[in-house]
Design a protein around this motif. Structure first.
Motif, PDB file in Angstrom:
ATOM      1  N   SER A 122       0.857  -1.190   0.000  1.00  0.00           N
ATOM      2  CA  SER A 122       0.000   0.000   0.000  1.00  0.00           C
ATOM      3  C   SER A 122       0.884   1.227   0.000  1.00  0.00           C
ATOM      4  CB  SER A 122      -0.891   0.016   1.238  1.00  0.00           C
ATOM      5  OG  SER A 122      -1.759  -1.091   1.239  1.00  0.00           O
ATOM      6  N   GLN A 123       0.533   2.226  -0.811  1.00  0.00           N
ATOM      7  CA  GLN A 123       1.263   3.486  -0.881  1.00  0.00           C
ATOM      8  C   GLN A 123       0.415   4.539  -0.188  1.00  0.00           C
ATOM      9  OE1 GLN A 123       3.005   6.434  -0.979  1.00  0.00           O
ATOM     10  NE2 GLN A 123       2.041   7.065  -2.877  1.00  0.00           N
ATOM     11  N   HIS A 124       1.023   5.277   0.751  1.00  0.00           N
ATOM     12  CA  HIS A 124       0.262   6.167   1.630  1.00  0.00           C
ATOM     13  C   HIS A 124       0.382   7.651   1.309  1.00  0.00           C
ATOM     14  CE1 HIS A 124      -0.749   2.845   4.349  1.00  0.00           C
ATOM     15  NE2 HIS A 124       0.446   2.382   3.994  1.00  0.00           N
ATOM     16  N   VAL A 125       1.319   8.046   0.485  1.00  0.00           N
ATOM     17  CA  VAL A 125       1.516   9.471   0.189  1.00  0.00           C
ATOM     18  C   VAL A 125       0.784   9.788  -1.112  1.00  0.00           C
ATOM     19  CG1 VAL A 125       3.186  11.304  -0.217  1.00  0.00           C
ATOM     20  CG2 VAL A 125       3.760   9.429   1.334  1.00  0.00           C
ATOM     21  N   LEU A 126      -0.231  10.621  -1.021  1.00  0.00           N
ATOM     22  CA  LEU A 126      -1.055  10.921  -2.185  1.00  0.00           C
ATOM     23  C   LEU A 126      -0.969  12.380  -2.616  1.00  0.00           C
ATOM     24  CD1 LEU A 126      -4.177   8.795  -1.186  1.00  0.00           C
ATOM     25  CD2 LEU A 126      -2.237   8.129  -2.625  1.00  0.00           C
ATOM     26  N   GLU A 127      -0.257  13.205  -1.852  1.00  0.00           N
ATOM     27  CA  GLU A 127      -0.079  14.616  -2.192  1.00  0.00           C
ATOM     28  C   GLU A 127       1.352  14.847  -2.663  1.00  0.00           C
ATOM     29  OE1 GLU A 127      -1.376  17.410   0.845  1.00  0.00           O
ATOM     30  OE2 GLU A 127      -2.538  15.794   1.758  1.00  0.00           O
ATOM     31  N   ALA A 128       1.543  15.894  -3.429  1.00  0.00           N
ATOM     32  CA  ALA A 128       2.861  16.222  -3.973  1.00  0.00           C
ATOM     33  C   ALA A 128       3.880  16.448  -2.859  1.00  0.00           C
ATOM     34  CB  ALA A 128       2.771  17.464  -4.849  1.00  0.00           C
ATOM     35  N   LYS A 143      -1.884  -2.108   5.131  1.00  0.00           N
ATOM     36  CA  LYS A 143      -2.387  -0.735   4.987  1.00  0.00           C
ATOM     37  C   LYS A 143      -2.580  -0.034   6.327  1.00  0.00           C
ATOM     38  CE  LYS A 143      -5.664   2.022   2.512  1.00  0.00           C
ATOM     39  NZ  LYS A 143      -5.916   2.178   1.115  1.00  0.00           N
ATOM     40  N   GLU A 144      -3.007  -0.757   7.348  1.00  0.00           N
ATOM     41  CA  GLU A 144      -3.315  -0.149   8.649  1.00  0.00           C
ATOM     42  C   GLU A 144      -2.081   0.260   9.451  1.00  0.00           C
ATOM     43  OE1 GLU A 144      -3.284  -4.614   9.079  1.00  0.00           O
ATOM     44  OE2 GLU A 144      -4.268  -3.235   7.714  1.00  0.00           O
ATOM     45  N   PHE A 145      -0.877  -0.025   8.973  1.00  0.00           N
ATOM     46  CA  PHE A 145       0.357   0.363   9.682  1.00  0.00           C
ATOM     47  C   PHE A 145       0.570   1.868   9.734  1.00  0.00           C
ATOM     48  CE2 PHE A 145       3.098  -3.689   9.074  1.00  0.00           C
ATOM     49  CZ  PHE A 145       2.403  -4.280  10.097  1.00  0.00           C
ATOM     50  N   VAL A 146       0.088   2.575   8.726  1.00  0.00           N
ATOM     51  CA  VAL A 146       0.368   4.007   8.627  1.00  0.00           C
ATOM     52  C   VAL A 146      -0.934   4.790   8.742  1.00  0.00           C
ATOM     53  CG1 VAL A 146       1.163   5.831   7.074  1.00  0.00           C
ATOM     54  CG2 VAL A 146       2.504   3.750   7.331  1.00  0.00           C
ATOM     55  N   ASP A 147      -0.867   5.857   9.526  1.00  0.00           N
ATOM     56  CA  ASP A 147      -2.039   6.687   9.745  1.00  0.00           C
ATOM     57  C   ASP A 147      -1.615   8.150   9.804  1.00  0.00           C
ATOM     58  OD1 ASP A 147      -4.732   7.207  10.233  1.00  0.00           O
ATOM     59  OD2 ASP A 147      -4.556   6.909  12.391  1.00  0.00           O
ATOM     60  N   ASN A 148      -2.553   9.015   9.545  1.00  0.00           N
ATOM     61  CA  ASN A 148      -2.368  10.456   9.745  1.00  0.00           C
ATOM     62  C   ASN A 148      -1.192  11.017   8.940  1.00  0.00           C
ATOM     63  OD1 ASN A 148      -3.337  12.796  10.901  1.00  0.00           O
ATOM     64  ND2 ASN A 148      -1.971  12.658  12.654  1.00  0.00           N
ATOM     65  N   VAL A 149      -1.148  10.717   7.644  1.00  0.00           N
ATOM     66  CA  VAL A 149      -0.073  11.212   6.773  1.00  0.00           C
ATOM     67  C   VAL A 149      -0.284  12.704   6.523  1.00  0.00           C
ATOM     68  CG1 VAL A 149       1.006  11.016   4.503  1.00  0.00           C
ATOM     69  CG2 VAL A 149       0.181   8.967   5.663  1.00  0.00           C
ATOM     70  N   LYS A 150       0.761  13.492   6.790  1.00  0.00           N
ATOM     71  CA  LYS A 150       0.703  14.935   6.563  1.00  0.00           C
ATOM     72  C   LYS A 150       1.924  15.358   5.764  1.00  0.00           C
ATOM     73  CE  LYS A 150      -1.716  15.979  10.834  1.00  0.00           C
ATOM     74  NZ  LYS A 150      -1.605  16.548  12.162  1.00  0.00           N
ATOM     75  N   ASP A 159      14.495  20.754  -1.145  1.00  0.00           N
ATOM     76  CA  ASP A 159      13.427  21.104  -2.084  1.00  0.00           C
ATOM     77  C   ASP A 159      12.300  20.069  -2.058  1.00  0.00           C
ATOM     78  OD1 ASP A 159      14.874  19.080  -3.264  1.00  0.00           O
ATOM     79  OD2 ASP A 159      14.968  20.001  -5.239  1.00  0.00           O
ATOM     80  N   HIS A 160      12.342  19.159  -1.076  1.00  0.00           N
ATOM     81  CA  HIS A 160      11.282  18.166  -0.870  1.00  0.00           C
ATOM     82  C   HIS A 160      10.526  18.509   0.410  1.00  0.00           C
ATOM     83  CE1 HIS A 160      12.503  14.888  -3.731  1.00  0.00           C
ATOM     84  NE2 HIS A 160      13.569  15.668  -3.767  1.00  0.00           N
ATOM     85  N   ASN A 161       9.221  18.318   0.370  1.00  0.00           N
ATOM     86  CA  ASN A 161       8.421  18.514   1.578  1.00  0.00           C
ATOM     87  C   ASN A 161       8.675  17.369   2.551  1.00  0.00           C
ATOM     88  OD1 ASN A 161       7.188  20.814   0.528  1.00  0.00           O
ATOM     89  ND2 ASN A 161       5.510  19.648  -0.363  1.00  0.00           N
ATOM     90  N   GLN A 162       8.473  17.660   3.821  1.00  0.00           N
ATOM     91  CA  GLN A 162       8.552  16.623   4.851  1.00  0.00           C
ATOM     92  C   GLN A 162       7.274  15.787   4.798  1.00  0.00           C
ATOM     93  OE1 GLN A 162       9.727  17.905   8.885  1.00  0.00           O
ATOM     94  NE2 GLN A 162       9.718  19.953   7.980  1.00  0.00           N
ATOM     95  N   ILE A 163       7.398  14.526   5.182  1.00  0.00           N
ATOM     96  CA  ILE A 163       6.237  13.655   5.329  1.00  0.00           C
ATOM     97  C   ILE A 163       6.190  13.224   6.782  1.00  0.00           C
ATOM     98  CG2 ILE A 163       5.094  11.532   4.599  1.00  0.00           C
ATOM     99  CD1 ILE A 163       6.799  11.683   2.033  1.00  0.00           C
ATOM    100  N   HIS A 164       5.108  13.543   7.455  1.00  0.00           N
ATOM    101  CA  HIS A 164       4.906  13.112   8.834  1.00  0.00           C
ATOM    102  C   HIS A 164       3.798  12.066   8.831  1.00  0.00           C
ATOM    103  CE1 HIS A 164       6.636  16.964  10.868  1.00  0.00           C
ATOM    104  NE2 HIS A 164       7.247  16.707   9.722  1.00  0.00           N
TER     105      HIS A 164
END
Length: 190
Positions: A122-128, A143-150, A159-164
């Motif tokens: 499962s891929q969890h990052v859907l925003e640029a 899929k349930e391993f990752v939650d609250n992706v920001k 030049d890359h955004n952070q992923i929390h």
């Protein structure tokens, strides 16, 4: 970083670069090596002990001008690790995948998308994460391993955004301990 254990793999033959993964000291973790055909130049792999099981965590950097051989090693690594309980994250430089519709352009990108799907990840990052593209991704075997992706602002001069995100696995504190009295002949009196 104080309070963390560092796992790193430096870029060979050039100044700078490589990957580095920090894990809190309070979490039991150790570095692992993959099969030779899956040993990537810029990837680090470790196991985290979570109660009675192990979670394999990988951090990968895939250069946009990667060689065919190194790209194949990354695919082999993902294929090998996906058979475990795992989280694989990093900059894969596949900006032409539409993760919501699972569409892509180009043979190389389609091969990567097929690999992710065939490995049941499962891929969890859907925003640029850089400009208009999703270059940095988080793959999991469950899929349930990752939650609250920001997606947050870049750190420092990146030049890359952070992923929390939150990793949801059971830890040592969730383990049930049972105590039993051991009875011997001396304990039974008539």
């Amino acid at each position: 970083m104080t309070g963390y254990v560092m796992f790193r793999k430096d870029r060979l033959g050039r100044r700078g670069g490589g990957v580095i993964l920090y894990i809190k000291e309070s979490i039991q973790a150790y570095e692992i090596k993959l099969e030779k055909e899956a040993e990537c130049e810029e990837a680090v792999w470790c196991n985290i002990v979570t109660g009675n099981s192990t979670l394999t965590v990988g951090l990968v950097y895939r250069s946009p001008n990667i060689s065919i051989e190194e790209n194949e090693k990354i695919h082999n690594a993902i294929e090998e690790v996906s058979k475990r309980v795992c989280i694989i994250m990093g900059d894969f430089n596949h900006g032409h995948i539409q993760w919501i519709s699972l569409q892509s352009t180009g043979r190389e990108v389609q091969e990567f998308l097929n690999l992710v799907q065939d490995s049941f990840l499962s891929q969890h990052v859907l925003e640029a994460t850089r400009g208009e593209h999703v270059l940095d991704i988080v793959l999991t075997s469950q899929k349930e391993f990752v939650d609250n992706v920001k997606i947050c602002e870049p750190l420092g001069c990146s030049d890359h955004n952070q992923i929390h995100f939150i990793i949801k696995v059971k830890g040592e504190g969730n383990r049930k301990i049972r105590y039993r009295k051991k009875f011997t002949k001396e304990d039974i009196r008539t």
